[in-house]
Design a protein around this motif. Sequence first.
Motif, PDB file in Angstrom:
ATOM      1  N   UNK A  11       0.847  -1.190   0.000  1.00  0.00           N
ATOM      2  CA  UNK A  11       0.000   0.000   0.000  1.00  0.00           C
ATOM      3  C   UNK A  11       0.886   1.244   0.000  1.00  0.00           C
ATOM      4  N   UNK A  12       0.268   2.381  -0.352  1.00  0.00           N
ATOM      5  CA  UNK A  12       0.999   3.636  -0.415  1.00  0.00           C
ATOM      6  C   UNK A  12       0.396   4.638   0.562  1.00  0.00           C
ATOM      7  N   UNK A  13       1.230   5.200   1.446  1.00  0.00           N
ATOM      8  CA  UNK A  13       0.771   6.314   2.277  1.00  0.00           C
ATOM      9  C   UNK A  13       1.288   7.603   1.658  1.00  0.00           C
ATOM     10  N   UNK A  14       0.530   8.666   1.815  1.00  0.00           N
ATOM     11  CA  UNK A  14       0.852   9.938   1.170  1.00  0.00           C
ATOM     12  C   UNK A  14       1.816  10.734   2.045  1.00  0.00           C
ATOM     13  N   UNK A  15       2.963  11.091   1.491  1.00  0.00           N
ATOM     14  CA  UNK A  15       3.918  11.961   2.167  1.00  0.00           C
ATOM     15  C   UNK A  15       3.635  13.416   1.823  1.00  0.00           C
ATOM     16  N   UNK A  16       3.513  13.691   0.525  1.00  0.00           N
ATOM     17  CA  UNK A  16       3.272  15.052   0.061  1.00  0.00           C
ATOM     18  C   UNK A  16       2.252  14.993  -1.079  1.00  0.00           C
ATOM     19  N   UNK A  17       1.097  15.623  -0.874  1.00  0.00           N
ATOM     20  CA  UNK A  17       0.058  15.611  -1.897  1.00  0.00           C
ATOM     21  C   UNK A  17      -1.328  15.400  -1.331  1.00  0.00           C
ATOM     22  N   UNK A  18      -1.442  15.462  -0.001  1.00  0.00           N
ATOM     23  CA  UNK A  18      -2.715  15.235   0.670  1.00  0.00           C
ATOM     24  C   UNK A  18      -3.828  16.126   0.118  1.00  0.00           C
ATOM     25  N   UNK A  19      -3.565  17.440   0.023  1.00  0.00           N
ATOM     26  CA  UNK A  19      -4.601  18.383  -0.399  1.00  0.00           C
ATOM     27  C   UNK A  19      -5.050  18.104  -1.833  1.00  0.00           C
ATOM     28  N   UNK A  20      -4.095  17.813  -2.722  1.00  0.00           N
ATOM     29  CA  UNK A  20      -4.428  17.541  -4.125  1.00  0.00           C
ATOM     30  C   UNK A  20      -5.244  16.258  -4.262  1.00  0.00           C
ATOM     31  N   UNK A  21      -4.775  15.187  -3.594  1.00  0.00           N
ATOM     32  CA  UNK A  21      -5.474  13.916  -3.733  1.00  0.00           C
ATOM     33  C   UNK A  21      -6.867  13.968  -3.111  1.00  0.00           C
ATOM     34  N   UNK A  22      -6.988  14.612  -1.971  1.00  0.00           N
ATOM     35  CA  UNK A  22      -8.300  14.722  -1.332  1.00  0.00           C
ATOM     36  C   UNK A  22      -9.248  15.553  -2.193  1.00  0.00           C
ATOM     37  N   UNK A  23      -8.737  16.609  -2.819  1.00  0.00           N
ATOM     38  CA  UNK A  23      -9.576  17.442  -3.698  1.00  0.00           C
ATOM     39  C   UNK A  23     -10.107  16.631  -4.862  1.00  0.00           C
ATOM     40  N   UNK A  24      -9.246  15.821  -5.460  1.00  0.00           N
ATOM     41  CA  UNK A  24      -9.670  14.978  -6.596  1.00  0.00           C
ATOM     42  C   UNK A  24     -10.745  13.996  -6.147  1.00  0.00           C
ATOM     43  N   UNK A  25     -10.528  13.349  -5.019  1.00  0.00           N
ATOM     44  CA  UNK A  25     -11.498  12.367  -4.528  1.00  0.00           C
ATOM     45  C   UNK A  25     -12.841  13.034  -4.224  1.00  0.00           C
ATOM     46  N   UNK A  26     -12.803  14.184  -3.546  1.00  0.00           N
ATOM     47  CA  UNK A  26     -14.049  14.878  -3.200  1.00  0.00           C
ATOM     48  C   UNK A  26     -14.817  15.312  -4.437  1.00  0.00           C
ATOM     49  N   UNK A  27     -14.090  15.821  -5.444  1.00  0.00           N
ATOM     50  CA  UNK A  27     -14.796  16.286  -6.648  1.00  0.00           C
ATOM     51  C   UNK A  27     -15.428  15.119  -7.397  1.00  0.00           C
ATOM     52  N   UNK A  28     -14.688  14.033  -7.566  1.00  0.00           N
ATOM     53  CA  UNK A  28     -15.248  12.883  -8.270  1.00  0.00           C
ATOM     54  C   UNK A  28     -16.359  12.205  -7.468  1.00  0.00           C
ATOM     55  N   UNK A  29     -16.405  12.500  -6.157  1.00  0.00           N
ATOM     56  CA  UNK A  29     -17.512  12.010  -5.326  1.00  0.00           C
ATOM     57  C   UNK A  29     -18.718  12.939  -5.358  1.00  0.00           C
ATOM     58  N   UNK A  30     -18.634  14.013  -6.148  1.00  0.00           N
ATOM     59  CA  UNK A  30     -19.732  14.988  -6.255  1.00  0.00           C
ATOM     60  C   UNK A  30     -19.934  15.778  -4.960  1.00  0.00           C
ATOM     61  N   UNK A  31     -18.843  16.029  -4.203  1.00  0.00           N
ATOM     62  CA  UNK A  31     -18.980  16.681  -2.902  1.00  0.00           C
ATOM     63  C   UNK A  31     -18.769  18.191  -2.946  1.00  0.00           C
ATOM     64  N   UNK A  32     -18.375  18.747  -4.085  1.00  0.00           N
ATOM     65  CA  UNK A  32     -18.349  20.204  -4.229  1.00  0.00           C
ATOM     66  C   UNK A  32     -18.474  20.569  -5.701  1.00  0.00           C
ATOM     67  N   UNK A  33     -18.956  21.776  -5.950  1.00  0.00           N
ATOM     68  CA  UNK A  33     -19.052  22.282  -7.314  1.00  0.00           C
ATOM     69  C   UNK A  33     -17.901  23.244  -7.580  1.00  0.00           C
ATOM     70  N   UNK A  34     -17.576  23.442  -8.847  1.00  0.00           N
ATOM     71  CA  UNK A  34     -16.442  24.271  -9.237  1.00  0.00           C
ATOM     72  C   UNK A  34     -16.739  25.749  -8.997  1.00  0.00           C
ATOM     73  N   UNK A  35     -15.672  26.476  -8.631  1.00  0.00           N
ATOM     74  CA  UNK A  35     -15.849  27.880  -8.275  1.00  0.00           C
ATOM     75  C   UNK A  35     -14.573  28.657  -8.610  1.00  0.00           C
ATOM     76  N   UNK A  36     -14.766  29.860  -9.186  1.00  0.00           N
ATOM     77  CA  UNK A  36     -13.630  30.761  -9.403  1.00  0.00           C
ATOM     78  C   UNK A  36     -12.709  30.361 -10.538  1.00  0.00           C
ATOM     79  N   UNK A  37     -13.219  29.651 -11.544  1.00  0.00           N
ATOM     80  CA  UNK A  37     -12.386  29.240 -12.671  1.00  0.00           C
ATOM     81  C   UNK A  37     -12.067  30.445 -13.559  1.00  0.00           C
ATOM     82  N   UNK A  38     -10.866  30.430 -14.135  1.00  0.00           N
ATOM     83  CA  UNK A  38     -10.458  31.544 -15.006  1.00  0.00           C
ATOM     84  C   UNK A  38     -10.307  31.113 -16.457  1.00  0.00           C
ATOM     85  N   UNK A  39      -9.847  29.888 -16.702  1.00  0.00           N
ATOM     86  CA  UNK A  39      -9.685  29.416 -18.084  1.00  0.00           C
ATOM     87  C   UNK A  39     -11.013  28.935 -18.668  1.00  0.00           C
ATOM     88  N   UNK A  40     -11.814  28.293 -17.856  1.00  0.00           N
ATOM     89  CA  UNK A  40     -13.117  27.784 -18.307  1.00  0.00           C
ATOM     90  C   UNK A  40     -14.214  28.195 -17.334  1.00  0.00           C
TER      91      UNK A  40
END
Length: 366
Positions: A95-124
Motif C-alpha cells: 500500500x501507499x501512504x501519502x507523504x506530500x500531496x494530501x490536499x491535491x489527492x483529497x480534492x480529486x477524490x471529493x470532486x469525483x464524489x460529487x462533494x463540491x461544485x467548481x468555483x472561481x475558474x479563469x480558463x473555463x
Amino acid sequence: MSKSKNLADELFPEPDLYDSEEVLDIPPNQRKLHTESYDYSISTIYEYLKSEHIYIPRYQRSYVWDRSQASKLIESLVIQCPIPILYLEQSYDSRFSVIDGNQRLTSIKLFLNDEFSLKGLTAYPELDGLFWSDLDPRIQRHIKNRTLRCIAILPDTHPQIKFDVFERLNTGSVKLNSQELRHGIYHGPLIDKVEKLAKSAKWKEVTRIKADKRMRRSELVLRYLAMANDLESYFKPLTGFLNQFAEKYQFASSETLEKFEDDFTQAVEKIHTLYGDLSFRPFNHEFKAQNAINTALLDAQMIAVHRLERPLHSFSQREREKLWKATADLFDERDFSMTIGAGTSSRSSVLGRIEKFSVFLNEQLG
C-alpha cells in the motif's frame, strides 16, 4: 493459514527491526534513497483512494483547501497544466501512504464524489457551479485519463533516511514536527500504544497539556519509554535516539508493549503522588513552579520514579512537603541545575541528571 497468505508472507515479509544498527552507524551503501516512479491516471488514483490502496496517514494535516483552491486543481487537469509530483511511501504490504500531496489527492477524490461544485475558474468559467456529475462525459473522460507522476519511497530504504527525506519534503504551511513525522514513518503497534498512553487522564494532568494538536504528549511518552528501556544506548541528538527506539520497537510484541504500558502507568501514578502539579517543573521554597514543562527534569523524575521500589500508597502530605523542600534545595545546586538548563541533550547531561535525581529520591524516601 491460506496458501495465498503463505505466499504473501514470503513475498512481502515484515522487516526484522530488532537487530537494526544504530542510526549513526548506517553504512554508506544503506544511506541511499530507494524509489520507484509511477504515472497513474486520475481514474486509477481515484480507485486507489477509494480502496485505500493509497491512503492519507493519521499524522498528515487535515484537509484545509477551500473550494476555489480545489477548483483550480480540477481546472488544471482540464487544461493539461502540469501538476506537481506526488510523493508516497510504499509499505511492506504494497500500500501507499501519502507523504506530500494530501490536499491535491483529497480534492480529486471529493470532486469525483460529487462533494463540491467548481468555483472561481479563469480558463473555463463556463464550468463554474458544476459538479462532477454535471460535466459532459467527454470532459469527465478527459480528466480521468490525465496522469499524475508519483514517486514512491520503497520499503527497503533505511528508516532514518526516510525520516530525513520526509523532513525535506515537509512543505506544508505549518510544517510537521518530529513526532508527527515519526507517526508516519514508524506507524505500527508501538506508535498505537504511545498514542493510547498519551491520552491517559493522569498524564494529561501532570503535563498540563490539554489541547495536544502537535503530538507533544505523545513525544514525551516516547521519550520516557526510550530512556526507561534503552538509556545505555543514548546518543545525541535526541531526535536520532528517539527515531532509533521507534524503529527498534516498531513491531514489538504485545507482551513487550503491555510491559511498556504497565511501567509507564506506574511511573505516572508515582510522580503524581509525589509532586502533583509540581511535576516536571522547577519550583522555589514557596513551592511556586514555572508553568512550562522542563523536559530535562521530566527525564530525571520519570526514570527516578520508574526505578523506585517503595510503594507510595501511604505517602502522607507531611512527607510530600518534606520532599518538596528537599527538591527545592536540589534545584539550587549548581551541578544539578546545569543538567536541566543549558546543553541538556548531551549524553553526560542526560545520564548525570537521571543518576543524580535517582540517588536523591532514594535518599529521601529510603
